[in-house]
Design a protein around this motif. Structure first.
Motif, mmCIF file in Angstrom:
data_model
loop_
_atom_site.group_PDB
_atom_site.id
_atom_site.type_symbol
_atom_site.label_atom_id
_atom_site.label_comp_id
_atom_site.label_asym_id
_atom_site.label_seq_id
_atom_site.Cartn_x
_atom_site.Cartn_y
_atom_site.Cartn_z
ATOM 1 N N TYR A 48 13.464 71.188 57.665
ATOM 2 C CA TYR A 48 13.853 70.598 56.373
ATOM 3 C C TYR A 48 15.312 70.149 56.431
ATOM 4 C CZ TYR A 48 9.765 72.306 53.773
ATOM 5 O OH TYR A 48 8.498 72.520 53.293
ATOM 6 N N THR A 49 15.695 69.280 55.521
ATOM 7 C CA THR A 49 17.104 68.950 55.295
ATOM 8 C C THR A 49 17.563 69.727 54.068
ATOM 9 O OG1 THR A 49 16.953 66.765 56.292
ATOM 10 C CG2 THR A 49 18.705 67.088 54.661
ATOM 11 N N HIS A 50 18.721 70.382 54.193
ATOM 12 C CA HIS A 50 19.247 71.222 53.111
ATOM 13 C C HIS A 50 20.203 70.421 52.233
ATOM 14 C CE1 HIS A 50 22.223 74.714 52.046
ATOM 15 N NE2 HIS A 50 21.399 74.474 51.056
ATOM 16 N N LEU A 51 19.893 70.348 50.949
ATOM 17 C CA LEU A 51 20.818 69.730 49.991
ATOM 18 C C LEU A 51 21.211 70.776 48.966
ATOM 19 C CD1 LEU A 51 18.978 66.343 49.307
ATOM 20 C CD2 LEU A 51 20.802 66.799 50.963
ATOM 21 N N SER A 52 22.482 71.204 48.999
ATOM 22 C CA SER A 52 22.972 72.162 48.015
ATOM 23 C C SER A 52 23.646 71.382 46.894
ATOM 24 C CB SER A 52 23.974 73.117 48.670
ATOM 25 O OG SER A 52 24.859 73.651 47.694
ATOM 26 N N ALA A 53 23.139 71.553 45.670
ATOM 27 C CA ALA A 53 23.726 70.839 44.524
ATOM 28 C C ALA A 53 25.202 71.207 44.382
ATOM 29 C CB ALA A 53 22.955 71.174 43.252
#
Ligand code: ADP
Ligand code: CDP
Ligand code: MG
Length: 212
Positions: A48-53
């Motif tokens: 997965y690609t991690h996107l932290s808001a």
């Protein structure tokens, strides 16, 4: 499976829309529950690609954007930044990345975040990973996180806990009613938590049969 319609493409190409089908997993839990730590493990094992808001908002402050001061003040107070700002950052990050599987960490954090993301992107989560941890343990972790964050002080931490209970838990309850929540005991050591996470991401035999 959700769809992002690339608005820039729509403008450039008239009616020929570029559509990208993406899979999204929301990663939720109180401040310090271990979302970022486990997302790094999931990226490594499951692609997965991690996107932290929170990371995207902090990058926006650093970039000197016109919203920077507003975002910085809200983070210092432990408040939730208006969805419009956060969703634009998430959408841009998804459009710029060729992967089709995203972990969205720390979002949606309130009902406004949840409803706006769904109506703007048309994307609903495959499931919601919920890291369940006591405040006592989360407080201990945040006070020793040492990342130089302006919100990792006891005053702001208390505010963030209050916001989590009042605004974020109801979002988890909403997804729980839809059968989407995968709850993990996040108070255990990192390795043990990841064993439980792996079980959620590893397809079972019955999933394989259903997909066939
Ligand atoms: N299972 C765990 N046990 C002990 N410490 C942990 C665990 N998971 C994360 N940590 C530590 O706690 C702090 C907060 O973790 P982090 O992943 O940043 O949480 P979140 O993104 O939910 O705020 C970090 O310093 C991290 O190294
Ligand atoms: N969806 C979001 C996520 C974070 N934030 C802001 O960013 C702060 C830090 O979020 P984070 O996810 O990085 O914090 P942790 O839960 O990882 O400790 C929050 O307390 C909010 O002020 C927001 O406004 N909206
Ligand atoms: Mg985090």
């Amino acid at each position: 499976m959700g769809t992002i319609i690339d608005a820039a493409d729509k403008v450039a190409n008239g009616n020929s829309l570029t559509e990208k089908k993406v899979k999204v997993v929301f990663v939720l839990g109180g401040p310090g529950s271990g979302k970022g730590t486990q997302c790094a493990n999931i990226v490594e094992h499951f692609g997965y690609t991690h996107l932290s808001a929170g990371d995207l908002l902090r990058a926006e402050i650093k970039s000197g954007s016109e919203n920077g001061t507003m975002i910085q003040n809200m983070i210092k107070e432990g408040k939730i930044v208006p969805s419009e700002v956060t969703i634009k950052l998430l959408q841009r990050a998804m459009q710029e990345n060729s992967n089709d599987k995203f972990l969205i960490d720390g979002f949606p954090r309130n009902e406004e975040n949840r409803a706006a993301f769904e109506s703007v992107t048309g994307i609903g989560p495959e499931f919601v990973l919920f890291f369940d941890c006591s405040e006592e343990e989360m407080e201990r972790r945040l006070l020793s996180r040492n990342q130089g964050r302006e919100d990792d002080n006891i005053d702001t931490i208390r505010k963030r806990f209050k916001v989590f209970l009042e605004s974020s838990l109801p979002v988890i309850e909403y997804y729980s009613l839809n059968g989407k929540v995968r709850k993990i005991d996040a108070a255990k050591p990192v390795g043990e938590v990841f064993e439980a996470v792996k079980a959620v991401f590893t397809p079972t035999e019955s999933d394989d049969k259903a997909a066939a």
